[in-house]
Design an enzyme around this catalytic site. Structure first.
Site, PDB file in Angstrom:
ATOM      1  N   ARG A  57     -38.605 -82.233  80.805  1.00  0.00           N
ATOM      2  CA  ARG A  57     -37.992 -82.487  82.122  1.00  0.00           C
ATOM      3  C   ARG A  57     -36.924 -81.440  82.394  1.00  0.00           C
ATOM      4  O   ARG A  57     -36.766 -80.953  83.499  1.00  0.00           O
ATOM      5  CB  ARG A  57     -37.393 -83.906  82.191  1.00  0.00           C
ATOM      6  CG  ARG A  57     -36.499 -84.102  83.408  1.00  0.00           C
ATOM      7  CD  ARG A  57     -36.161 -85.552  83.744  1.00  0.00           C
ATOM      8  NE  ARG A  57     -35.957 -86.406  82.602  1.00  0.00           N
ATOM      9  CZ  ARG A  57     -34.885 -86.382  81.802  1.00  0.00           C
ATOM     10  NH1 ARG A  57     -33.894 -85.544  82.034  1.00  0.00           N
ATOM     11  NH2 ARG A  57     -34.802 -87.209  80.780  1.00  0.00           N
ATOM     12  N   TYR A 109     -40.040 -81.395 109.973  1.00  0.00           N
ATOM     13  CA  TYR A 109     -41.164 -82.070 109.322  1.00  0.00           C
ATOM     14  C   TYR A 109     -40.879 -83.584 109.239  1.00  0.00           C
ATOM     15  O   TYR A 109     -39.757 -83.993 108.919  1.00  0.00           O
ATOM     16  CB  TYR A 109     -41.352 -81.452 107.928  1.00  0.00           C
ATOM     17  CG  TYR A 109     -42.381 -82.143 107.080  1.00  0.00           C
ATOM     18  CD1 TYR A 109     -43.733 -82.007 107.353  1.00  0.00           C
ATOM     19  CD2 TYR A 109     -42.001 -82.928 106.001  1.00  0.00           C
ATOM     20  CE1 TYR A 109     -44.679 -82.647 106.581  1.00  0.00           C
ATOM     21  CE2 TYR A 109     -42.937 -83.570 105.210  1.00  0.00           C
ATOM     22  CZ  TYR A 109     -44.281 -83.427 105.510  1.00  0.00           C
ATOM     23  OH  TYR A 109     -45.212 -84.058 104.741  1.00  0.00           O
ATOM     24  N   ASP A 181     -36.587 -74.225 105.348  1.00  0.00           N
ATOM     25  CA  ASP A 181     -37.888 -74.638 104.831  1.00  0.00           C
ATOM     26  C   ASP A 181     -38.897 -73.559 105.245  1.00  0.00           C
ATOM     27  O   ASP A 181     -39.217 -73.414 106.421  1.00  0.00           O
ATOM     28  CB  ASP A 181     -38.252 -76.003 105.416  1.00  0.00           C
ATOM     29  CG  ASP A 181     -39.545 -76.575 104.853  1.00  0.00           C
ATOM     30  OD1 ASP A 181     -40.417 -75.775 104.452  1.00  0.00           O
ATOM     31  OD2 ASP A 181     -39.697 -77.809 104.832  1.00  0.00           O
ATOM     32  N   LYS A 206     -48.803 -76.502 100.087  1.00  0.00           N
ATOM     33  CA  LYS A 206     -49.460 -75.883 101.223  1.00  0.00           C
ATOM     34  C   LYS A 206     -49.986 -74.487 100.825  1.00  0.00           C
ATOM     35  O   LYS A 206     -50.811 -74.394  99.951  1.00  0.00           O
ATOM     36  CB  LYS A 206     -48.505 -75.850 102.407  1.00  0.00           C
ATOM     37  CG  LYS A 206     -47.761 -77.197 102.622  1.00  0.00           C
ATOM     38  CD  LYS A 206     -48.680 -78.339 103.015  1.00  0.00           C
ATOM     39  CE  LYS A 206     -48.024 -79.721 102.956  1.00  0.00           C
ATOM     40  NZ  LYS A 206     -46.784 -79.874 103.698  1.00  0.00           N
TER      41      LYS A 206
END
Ligand SMILES: *Cc1c(COP(=O)(O)O)cnc(C)c1O
Length: 393
Positions: A57, A109, A181, A206
Site C-alpha cells: 500500500r 465531471y 483534471d 480513460k
C-alpha cells in the site's frame, strides 16, 4: 499541429518517454517489460533497513514505474497513482481543512460534483461553481478562505476550453492552489504544469489506460511539499491501485501518442462532417473554428482530442433512437478507449441534474456525446449517417 515537443526540461521526446520513462529492463532477469510485483510485503535486511519497499500500500515497484511514467509525461517531478480517478481527486481534497473554500467549474465531471457537494460539504468545505471559461467569473468568486481552484478542460460534455494560465494566475494571486483534471486532453495534447497549474489529476481509466479494461487515477506535481502530503494521504487513506492495474496502464501509455493522433484525426473528420449535416443543430469540438474558445485551445493544446458532442435537431426520443441504433459505436458511458462510444447525457451521464438546470447549462435533450475511437473513420461516418437518418426521418 503535429509537432509534439518533449515536456519541458526533458532530454527525450514525448513518444520516447511514453515507452521508456520509469521503466528499465529488470536488473535480475533482463525482462524487458516491468514485472507485475504481486508481493504485498518486502524483505528487510535489518529492522527498518528495507531496499526501497516495505509494504505494497505504501509503495510497490510496478506502481512506482507507472508513477514515474505518468509524471514524466506531464513534465512533472512527482507522480502518485490511485485506484481510480475519484481516488486521486479525493486525495487533492484531503489537502483542505474545514472552513476552506473551493472555486470550480459549473460543468465539472459528475463524480467530482458529487464528491464536492455530497461528501466535502459535510466537512464544512464550501464551493462556488462558476463558468471557468470566464477568468473574471473565477476572479470574482475568490475569497480570503479560497484554498483551491479546481478545473478541467476540455469539459464534459460541451467541450468548453478553460485558459489554464489565466486561472492559475488568479488562483495564485489569491494564495490558492490550482489543480487541473487533464483526463480529456491527456499530457500528449496538453500539460497543465507548464501553464502554471500546481497539481494535475487523471482518470487513468480513460485515454492513458486506453483499452477500457482498467480503472485508475494519478496525481502529478512539481512541488515536493505537496507531493509529500499527497503521499501521506495516499498511504493513509489507501485508495492505491493493485500492481496488475498499474501494469495495464503502463502498457497503455506506451501507445498513447499513436492512439491520440488517430483519435484526433477521426474526431476532426467527424466533427466537420457533422457540422454540415442538415439534421444537426450544433457541433461542440474545440478544433472547429466556430468553437467559442478555439483560440485558447489552439494555443494551449497540441491538437483537439477525440471527444465531441453534437445536438440533434430532434426530441429526446429521437436522440435516444439514434444512440440505440448505431452498429459500430457502442452505447455506453466512459470514454478514451480504442472503440467508439456514443451516449446521451440527458438521461445517462447527466441524468441526476434536474431538467431545468440541465437545459440552462446547455445540456439539451438532443445532445449526443461521442468518444471517437480508432476504427475506420469511413465506417464511423456511415454508421452515424444511418443512425441519424433512422432516428429523424
Ligand atoms: C472518468 C473521469 C473521472 C473519474 O475517474 P474514475 O477513474 O472513473 O474514478 C474524473 N474526471 C474526468 C474528467 C473523468 O472523465
Amino acid at each position: 499541429m503535429d509537432d509534439h515537443e518533449a515536456p519541458e526540461d526533458q532530454e527525450f521526446a514525448f513518444e520516447t518517454q511514453a515507452i521508456h520513462a520509469g521503466q528499465e529492463p529488470d536488473p535480475r532477469t533482463g525482462a524487458v517489460m516491468t514485472p507485475i510485483y504481486a508481493s504485498t510485503t518486502f524483505e528487510q535486511d535489518a529492522p527498518g533497513e528495507d531496499r526501497g519497499y516495505e509494504y505494497s500500500r505504501t509503495g510497490n515497484p510496478t506502481r512506482a514505474a507507472l508513477e514515474a511514467n505518468v509524471a514524466a509525461l506531464e513534465g512533472g517531478e512527482y507522480g502518485r497513482a490511485f485506484s481510480s480517478g475519484m481516488g486521486s481527486i479525493n486525495t487533492v481534497m484531503n489537502l483542505l481543512e474545514a472552513g476552506d473554500h473551493v472555486v470550480t467549474g459549473d460543468d465539472v465531471y459528475g463524480g467530482t460534483h458529487r464528491l464536492f457537494t455530497q461528501v466535502y460539504d459535510q466537512y464544512d468545505v464550501e464551493f462556488s461553481f462558476v463558468d471557468t471559461t470566464d477568468p473574471d467569473a473565477v476572479s470574482e468568486a475568490i475569497r480570503p478562505e479560497t484554498a483551491l481552484v479546481w478545473t478541467e478542460t476540455p469539459t464534459n460534455p460541451l467541450m468548453r476550453v478553460v485558459d489554464i494560465e489565466a486561472i492559475a494566475d488568479i488562483a495564485h494571486d489569491g494564495d490558492a492552489l490550482c489543480a487541473v483534471d487533464n483526463t480529456f486532453a491527456t499530457p500528449y495534447l496538453q500539460r497543465p504544469l507548464e501553464h502554471g497549474a500546481d497539481i494535475v489529476s487523471h482518470s487513468l481509466t480513460k485515454y492513458l489506460g486506453g483499452h477500457s479494461d482498467v480503472v485508475g487515477g494519478a496525481l502529478v506535481t512539481n512541488d515536493g511539499t505537496i507531493d509529500e502530503r499527497i503521499g501521506f494521504y495516499q498511504n493513509s487513506v489507501g485508495a492505491t491501485p493493485d500492481p496488475f492495474a498499474c501494469f495495464l496502464v503502463l502498457r497503455g501509455t506506451k501507445t498513447l501518442p499513436v492512439r491520440m493522433d488517430r483519435h484526433c484525426e477521426n474526431a476532426r473528420d467527424l466533427a466537420s462532417w457533422l457540422d454540415g449535416h442538415p439534421d444537426v443543430d450544433e457541433v461542440f469540438y474545440p478544433g472547429l473554428e466556430s468553437h467559442p474558445q478555439h483560440d485558447v485551445a489552439a494555443r494551449q493544446m497540441d491538437d483537439f482530442g477525440g471527444m465531441l458532442s453534437f445536438e440533434l435537431d430532434g426530441t429526446l426520443e429521437e436522440a435516444s433512437a439514434l444512440v440505440s441504433s448505431t452498429e459500430v459505436f457502442t452505447l455506453a458511458e466512459s470514454l478514451g478507449g480504442v472503440e467508439s462510444l456514443v451516449e446521451q447525457p440527458a438521461p445517462m451521464t447527466h441524468g441526476a441534474i434536474p431538467k431545468e438546470e440541465r437545459e440552462a447549462a446547455g445540456l439539451t435533450d438532443g445532445l449526443i456525446r461521442v468518444s471517437v475511437g480508432l476504427e475506420s473513420v469511413d465506417d464511423l461516418r456511415d454508421d452515424l449517417e444511418q443512425a441519424i437518418d433512422g432516428a429523424v426521418n
